[in-house]
Design an enzyme around this catalytic site. Structure first.
Site, PDB file in Angstrom:
ATOM      1  CG  HIS A   1      10.756 -21.259 -42.760  1.00  0.00           C
ATOM      2  ND1 HIS A   1      10.292 -21.973 -43.854  1.00  0.00           N
ATOM      3  CD2 HIS A   1      11.320 -20.121 -43.276  1.00  0.00           C
ATOM      4  CE1 HIS A   1      10.541 -21.296 -44.961  1.00  0.00           C
ATOM      5  NE2 HIS A   1      11.153 -20.175 -44.644  1.00  0.00           N
TER       6      HIS A   1
ATOM      7  CG  ASP B   1      11.571 -20.415 -48.208  1.00  0.00           C
ATOM      8  OD1 ASP B   1      10.624 -19.711 -47.826  1.00  0.00           O
ATOM      9  OD2 ASP B   1      12.608 -20.584 -47.539  1.00  0.00           O
TER      10      ASP B   1
ATOM     11  CG  HIS C   1       8.906 -15.928 -44.595  1.00  0.00           C
ATOM     12  ND1 HIS C   1       8.636 -15.919 -45.957  1.00  0.00           N
ATOM     13  CD2 HIS C   1      10.004 -16.726 -44.449  1.00  0.00           C
ATOM     14  CE1 HIS C   1       9.510 -16.682 -46.582  1.00  0.00           C
ATOM     15  NE2 HIS C   1      10.368 -17.182 -45.688  1.00  0.00           N
ATOM     16  CD  GLU C   2      12.764 -16.377 -42.076  1.00  0.00           C
ATOM     17  OE1 GLU C   2      13.016 -17.573 -41.853  1.00  0.00           O
ATOM     18  OE2 GLU C   2      12.987 -15.846 -43.175  1.00  0.00           O
TER      19      GLU C   2
END
Length: 369
Positions: free
Chosen positions: A323, A332, A319-320
């Site tokens: 980014h 998000d 997820h990170e």
């Protein structure tokens, strides 16, 4: 006993009975009112419950000045309401909560991008009727003011991407105009030297030896997730259940977009100097600064998560990593599997830009073909 004495005794007995009866009748009503007041639920703030006002100390700011703005929130409703602190500046600015524009062009948000966990009681701000809370924030610590210009600034949590948590109120303010002399953006957290090097392309900072072990295991599992995702996406493109569940409408272009994202994620895990920083104590899973690769700050919820599976440590790292602007530049738009699935149906374009959607595709729990 004389009639006179008997009369006086009867009068006193009647008076005592009256007092007793009055007490018996009055007390339950008072207790009921107290119980009603003490048990009245605090409701989530909705549009119109909380008024927001912006103010600035001066109308022009030199390059050496912080761009300080005071945000005052007042409960204008008749009941106590609650809002998520994440979507307010009471604990510092942790989300993109302002609209900052100059000549119609938005100033880039360079602040944190979180993977939030389920809110805890301490994550809420309760406001009693008429109560106000003021917070002063330095917008230059999170927004790019490199251009000398007059900026229009407005608070707007209603435009915040995440609309999946309770207590998300539609907070917005009027705008203020401020002349700001341009200055280079300075990262709000100094990049400390890496701590313990534990594996190729991985180092840690502010981690205990036990946490170094957990991070290393999660990092290796995240690499496996990224490798498996690239292998899957290197197969024959089609409207598979796994793809459409998380990213919506299938097309070869959409498929290739996600394949490009995961190829970049895999490359970052395989070849870049990734730093996992254990210094965060927020209730979230983790956060990053998009323009500061490849440092990932893991927080409290990260440690209680499983190593793999839904909302796992390995998945959090996916997820990170997604980014970072130089990786997949995701945002998000929704948190959690249910919201991510709904987003794939309602707005596939945003789903393909949603970090949690990438995480759930990689975790693939439960398994989809």
């Amino acid at each position: 006993m004389s009639l006179n004495l008997r009369g006086r005794l009867n009068w006193w007995m009647g008076a005592l009975a009256s007092v007793s009866l009055l007490g018996a009748c009055g007390a339950p009503d008072e207790r009921a009112e107290d119980a009603l007041e003490s048990n009245e639920a605090v409701r989530d703030a909705v549009a119109g419950d909380v008024a927001v006002k912006l103010s600035v100390g001066k109308s022009a700011m030199a390059a050496r000045d912080n761009v300080l703005v005071t945000v005052t929130m007042t409960n204008v409703s008749s009941r106590t309401v609650r809002v998520l602190k994440w979507h307010t500046p009471v604990d510092g600015l942790k989300e993109d909560l302002f609209k900052v524009t100059a000549d119609g062009v938005a100033a880039e948000y360079n602040g944190r991008h979180y993977k939030w966990a389920t809110p805890q009681a301490t994550d809420y701000l309760n406001l009693a009727p008429g109560e106000s809370v003021s917070s002063k924030v330095d917008l230059a610590s999170v927004y790019d003011f490199s251009k000398t210009a007059t900026y229009d600034i407005r608070f707007d949590s209603a435009g915040h991407h995440d609309a999946t948590h309770d207590g998300v109120s539609q907070l917005s303010s009027g705008s203020v105009s401020v002349f700001v002399e341009g200055r280079p953006f300075v990262h709000p957290e100094a990049e400390a030297a890496p701590g313990t090097v534990t594996a190729m392309a991985l180092s840690t900072a502010n981690c205990s030896s036990t946490r170094v072990t957990s991070v290393t295991t999660a990092f290796n599992s995240a690499k496996t997730y990224a490798n498996n995702a690239v292998t899957y996406l290197s197969g024959t493109p089609s409207a598979t259940s796994r793809f459409t569940t998380w990213f919506g409408t299938y097309s070869s272009t959409n498929w290739n977009t996600i394949k490009t994202h995961f190829t970049s994620i895999k490359s970052a895990f395989d070849t870049k100097s990734v730093i996992v920083d254990c210094g965060c104590s927020d209730s979230a899973y983790a956060y990053v600064y998009k323009n500061s690769p490849y440092r990932i700050y893991v927080c409290n919820a990260f440690w209680s998560a499983p190593n793999t599976g839904t909302d796992s440590r390995a998945g959090t790292l996916i997820h990170e990593m997604s980014h970072f602007t130089v990786v997949a530049d995701t945002d998000d738009w929704a948190y959690g599997q249910s919201a991510a699935k709904s987003l794939a149906t309602s707005n596939p374009t945003r789903a393909r830009d949603n970090a949690d959607s990438h995480e759930y595709f990689a975790e693939n729990t439960p398994s989809l073909p």
